[in-house]
Design a protein around this motif. Structure first.
Motif, PDB file in Angstrom:
ATOM      1  N   SER A 532      45.748  37.341   1.564  1.00 25.45           N
ATOM      2  CA  SER A 532      46.839  36.549   1.137  1.00 25.45           C
ATOM      3  C   SER A 532      46.396  36.186  -0.512  1.00 25.45           C
ATOM      4  O   SER A 532      47.438  35.920  -1.253  1.00 25.45           O
ATOM      5  CB  SER A 532      46.723  35.092   1.919  1.00 25.45           C
ATOM      6  N   GLY A 533      45.412  36.622  -0.822  1.00 26.20           N
ATOM      7  CA  GLY A 533      44.811  36.237  -2.329  1.00 26.20           C
ATOM      8  C   GLY A 533      44.358  34.765  -2.529  1.00 26.20           C
ATOM      9  O   GLY A 533      43.973  34.155  -1.613  1.00 26.20           O
ATOM     10  N   ASP A 534      44.598  34.258  -3.484  1.00 32.62           N
ATOM     11  CA  ASP A 534      44.234  32.839  -4.119  1.00 32.62           C
ATOM     12  C   ASP A 534      45.407  31.975  -3.777  1.00 32.62           C
ATOM     13  O   ASP A 534      46.422  32.113  -3.204  1.00 32.62           O
ATOM     14  CB  ASP A 534      43.813  32.728  -5.594  1.00 32.62           C
ATOM     15  N   SER A 537      48.632  31.975  -5.120  1.00 32.47           N
ATOM     16  CA  SER A 537      49.776  33.068  -4.689  1.00 32.47           C
ATOM     17  C   SER A 537      50.229  32.483  -3.378  1.00 32.47           C
ATOM     18  O   SER A 537      51.436  32.803  -3.183  1.00 32.47           O
ATOM     19  CB  SER A 537      48.814  34.008  -4.518  1.00 32.47           C
ATOM     20  N   SER A 540      52.921  29.751  -4.158  1.00 31.23           N
ATOM     21  CA  SER A 540      54.103  30.507  -4.817  1.00 31.23           C
ATOM     22  C   SER A 540      54.950  31.148  -3.908  1.00 31.23           C
ATOM     23  O   SER A 540      56.135  31.010  -3.810  1.00 31.23           O
ATOM     24  CB  SER A 540      53.465  31.436  -5.796  1.00 31.23           C
ATOM     25  N   ALA A 541      54.163  31.902  -2.924  1.00 30.52           N
ATOM     26  CA  ALA A 541      54.804  32.477  -1.931  1.00 30.52           C
ATOM     27  C   ALA A 541      55.829  31.496  -0.952  1.00 30.52           C
ATOM     28  O   ALA A 541      56.849  31.615  -0.425  1.00 30.52           O
ATOM     29  CB  ALA A 541      53.846  33.202  -1.119  1.00 30.52           C
ATOM     30  N   TYR A 560      58.198  34.156   4.852  1.00 31.21           N
ATOM     31  CA  TYR A 560      57.754  34.944   3.775  1.00 31.21           C
ATOM     32  C   TYR A 560      57.608  36.511   4.297  1.00 31.21           C
ATOM     33  O   TYR A 560      56.775  36.885   4.838  1.00 31.21           O
ATOM     34  CB  TYR A 560      56.482  34.393   3.099  1.00 31.21           C
ATOM     35  N   PRO A 562      57.473  40.068   1.767  1.00 35.75           N
ATOM     36  CA  PRO A 562      57.515  40.342   0.330  1.00 35.75           C
ATOM     37  C   PRO A 562      58.889  41.075   0.000  1.00 35.75           C
ATOM     38  O   PRO A 562      59.337  40.844  -1.148  1.00 35.75           O
ATOM     39  CB  PRO A 562      56.196  41.193  -0.069  1.00 35.75           C
TER      40      PRO A 562
END
Length: 836
Positions: A532-534, A537, A540-541, A560, A562
């Motif tokens: 998932s990242g940080d 991110s 934001s998603a 969500y 992409p």
């Protein structure tokens, strides 16, 4: 030069005060005499030169006046006698008479007779007279000579020229003689002045030397000194007498000090009485750590009486443990003795009273010393910090929770999200995040006021929280935005729970007075996995998914993905850009205003008011208000700012909007042309950080003709501290032009007071979340009062927003808040409808 002088003459010029004074006098004397002589010589030179020039012109004119008849009759002998008569003139070099063609007819130098003079000096002297028939005379200096010529005329016709040349060399010789005498007189004056200064200063410094030697003796401990008895009234004599008195006083004080030191230690018992009235608890021990004394406060906190504790080991009376580990804390007495100085307790120390009751304390311990600096015991001072700790816990809770709903706030939510991201990455677990944005909440807020909106949020969050699992985290992220962290929850299960929440909100009907409202919610759902990242991110998603849900019709769940979300994001972005651009094109933005009234009893305007400032003194008729922005949709229905401002901020459209607001407000002010108007204009964080907007604003203020003292710009605390240096420069630049600044939503951040001293604002707008419930919530009341007090200490006036009842207004007046604004005073109205 100074360094070289110090090196060559260290004793002569820089060690002796006498030499310094004499040197200074000589230098001053030399400068003054030099200036006098220079001025005298300069004046003499100008006078002698002017005299010589005047004499030369006069002689030439005299020849010209007496020569016409002889020149017309061509009587050369008479002309010769006329010229020869000037030979007795002092400094004469040459005198001659020429005909109109320049031929010499008479001259004191016979060799020039019948000659035509064509030398450079003659040609240059005669040229102006030939070029200008009106000019009757000319003069020039050359080769140390003063050369004058005058035209000879008869019946208005020029028939010749008379010329006289005087030698300036003798004059210069006289001037040189005067200069030499001046220099000699100057040297004599300097020498005489130096001698007189030396005699006077020598007498003064002699007595100063005696005083200096006496001071050296005293510094060495010798008080048995004597000085001459000077009976004079001058400063040095008075100093000597005072010095003698001081020595006598020192000797007396030395004897008294010895007696006082002995008496001081006899006061120990009386000092113990003093300890009885100290507000802190005090325990003293001997060198072995046995209790010698407890004051009444220490008796209360420990549960031991002074008599019972006397002689007991300190650990028996003063039992302390760590609040966190519950283990005993190091004995402060032993620590003070070991470190031979003052020591303090570690944080989170708890005192176990004799009855087992626990008291949170802070303390310090210090050695007690004898006259010879020998340690004879330790004094321990401590106090109860329970109330302070309770307040700290309350502040900590407030820093992590939303005051209205009791849910955790955004910062705490993000910390929880970081924890789930770490577990997803390290333990390969799957979680989910829900981003909830209420639909139609602004309708309730704008229709019924903030109190209704607050009650809606409280009721709705309680219903949503009832549907949560025990392991889920529910937070309020913004005004009507919420977040849910679903721990150990796969995506399909998270989607089912999101739909449960969707149905729960959909089934909720909010009633206020005689009105009923249905509220929906748009939910963005994003999985939290190892990839998932940080946290930024993920948020934001989720925000993007929520926005896509709103864009697709609201009141739905958007998972969500992409690929799909990128299309929705592009569509949403173009949608808002197009709507705002179209609003600009169709002139569908509207300016509203909301009055700001005086709340304080003694408001006299800002401390730093400038001439012409409408707040330099409060008076009836002053119109103080805040400018608000509204937009009309395609059907000419009002769109509240909460609907389009977040989108404009998200897609960097706020600078253009702020430009429109500033330009239209300035035009409105110019059309009104009233000095009694003082309006506040909101600026976004994007504009504050935009150098081009700063340049635009400076041009508007300078070129529009609007009085800067009528303008107050408002920026939010969040926008200011996000780029403190930029905001501070922006504020200082605009304030230098005469405008004022207000810091909006102040108090919403925990760092408010720390940053305030770096922001030169004129007003603090107290965050409405504290104001609207300050009557019922003592913490909100304390925050409003604290912000108001800090503002006044710093010379900043305060404005309370969200004043929705008369009771709140009266409470603000009691506290001393300067201004008030809110629905309880007046609702916003169209700026164009404002009464003049």
């Amino acid at each position: 030069m100074t360094a070289l002088t110090r090196k060559l003459f260290p004793n002569l010029f820089f060690h002796s005060l006498k030499s310094r004074i004499i040197g200074t006098v000589l230098l001053l004397h030399a400068v003054l005499m030099g200036l006098v002589v220079t001025d005298m010589v300069s004046r003499q030179q100008r006078f002698m030169e002017n005299q010589l020039a005047h004499e030369s012109r006069t002689l030439a004119y005299t020849l010209a006046v007496n020569a016409p008849s002889w020149l017309l009759s061509r009587d050369v002998n008479a002309l010769g006698e006329l010229v020869t008569s000037l030979k007795s003139v002092k400094h004469l070099n040459l005198a001659l008479i020429e005909n109109i063609n320049g031929k010499v007819l008479a001259s004191t130098e016979p060799s020039l007779f019948n000659m035509t003079l064509t030398d450079t000096a003659s040609t240059t002297l005669l040229a102006p007279l030939l070029d200008n028939p009106v000019l009757a005379a000319n003069q020039q200096l050359h080769d140390g000579l003063v050369d004058s010529i005058s035209a000879i005329s008869s019946n208005g016709q020029r028939i010749g020229y008379a010329r006289v040349i005087l030698d300036a060399a003798p004059v210069q010789a006289e001037l040189d003689a005067v200069t030499h005498k001046g220099v000699i007189y100057t040297l004599i004056a300097i020498i005489l002045g130096g001698v007189i200064a030396w005699l006077v200063i020598r007498k003064v410094t002699h007595r100063l030397n005696l005083l200096s030697n006496a001071a050296d003796s005293i510094a060495a401990g010798n008080l048995a000194i004597s000085l001459p008895n000077y009976a004079g009234l001058d400063e040095v004599s008075r100093l000597a007498r005072d010095f003698s008195q001081m020595v006598s006083a020192l000797e007396l004080n030395s004897r008294e000090r010895d007696r006082a030191n002995a008496a001081l230690y006899a006061e120990k018992e009386r000092a113990l009485v003093t300890l009885q009235s100290i507000g802190d608890a005090v325990i003293t021990t001997d060198i072995e750590g046995r209790v010698e004394f407890l004051n009444p406060v220490a008796e209360t906190l420990t549960g031991w009486s002074n008599a019972e504790a006397s002689g007991q080991p300190l650990q028996q009376v003063f039992k302390i443990i760590s609040e966190i580990t519950r283990l005993p804390v190091e004995n402060p007495v032993e620590k003070a003795l070991l470190q031979n100085g003052v020591v303090g307790l570690a944080n989170h120390t708890v005192l176990i009273r004799r009855d087992g009751h626990e008291v949170h304390i802070e303390d310090s311990a210090a050695p007690i010393r004898e006259r010879d600096n020998r340690i004879i015991g330790v004094v321990l001072v401590f106090h109860d910090v329970g109330e302070k700790r309770k307040l700290a816990h309350q502040l900590s809770y407030q820093a992590k929770h939303d005051a209205l709903t009791g849910l955790i706030n955004r910062s705490e939510f993000e910390r929880e999200l970081e924890y789930l991201l770490d577990s997803a990455a390290s333990l390969q677990r799957e979680h989910a995040l829900l981003y909830l944005d209420l639909d139609q909440f602004k309708v309730v807020n704008d229709t019924c006021g903030h109190s209704a909106g607050d009650e809606l949020l409280r009721q709705l969050t309680a219903r949503i929280q009832a549907k949560m699992r025990e392991s889920d985290t529910f937070a309020r992220l913004g005004g009507d935005e919420f977040g849910v962290l679903l721990e150990n929850c796969p995506l399909d299960q998270a989607e089912r729970l999101a739909n449960v929440l969707l149905d729960e909100v959909g089934a909720f009907h909010f009633t206020w007075l005689d009105m009923s409202f249905a509220v929906g919610v748009s939910i963005g759902l994003v999985a939290i996995t190892a990839s998932s990242g940080d946290s930024a991110s993920v948020l934001s998603a989720a925000d993007t998914a929520c926005y896509a849900a709103k864009d697709k019709g609201r009141n739905r769940v958007q998972v969500y993905s992409p690929g799909d979300i990128e299309m929705a994001e592009r569509h949403g972005e173009m949608h808002w850009v197009a709507r705002i651009a179209k609003a600009f094109e169709d002139d569908r933005f509207r300016l509203y205003y909301q009055p700001i009234i005086v709340a304080g009893k003694n408001v006299q305007g800002r401390q730093h008011a400038t001439p012409g400032d409408p707040h330099s003194e409060e008076r009836p008729g002053l119109q103080h208000f805040e400018i608000l922005l509204r937009m009309l949709d395609e059907e000419n229905n009002l769109v509240p700012p909460g609907s389009f401002i977040p989108a404009a901020e998200r897609y960097n459209l706020m600078v253009e909007i702020d430009r429109w607001v500033v330009g239209n407000v300035f035009n409105w002010l110019l059309a009104r042309n009233q000095r009694s108007i003082f309006c506040a204009i909101n600026l976004s964080g994007q504009s504050v950080n935009d150098d081009r907007f700063l340049a635009f604003l400076i041009d508007q203020i300078k070129a529009s003709g609007v009085t800067p003292q009528q303008i107050c710009f408002e920026i939010t605390e969040t926008a200011a501290i996000s780029n403190l240096a930029k905001a501070s420069n922006f504020i200082k630049t605009i304030k230098s032009l005469g405008c004022s600044f207000s810091l909006d939503d102040f108090g919403s951040g925990m760092s408010s007071f720390a940053y305030l001293k770096n922001l030169p604002v004129d007003y603090l707008k107290i965050d409405g979340s504290f104001v609207r419930d300050m009557i019922n919530d003592p913490i909100d009341h304390a925050m409003v009062e604290s912000i108001n007090n800090i503002g006044h200490v710093m010379g900043i006036e305060t404005i309370a927003e969200f004043v929705e009842t008369q009771a709140i207004l009266e409470k603000l007046r009691t506290i001393g808040v300067d201004y008030a604004q809110g629905y309880g005073i007046a609702k916003p109205g169209p700026l164009e409808d404002m009464a003049p």
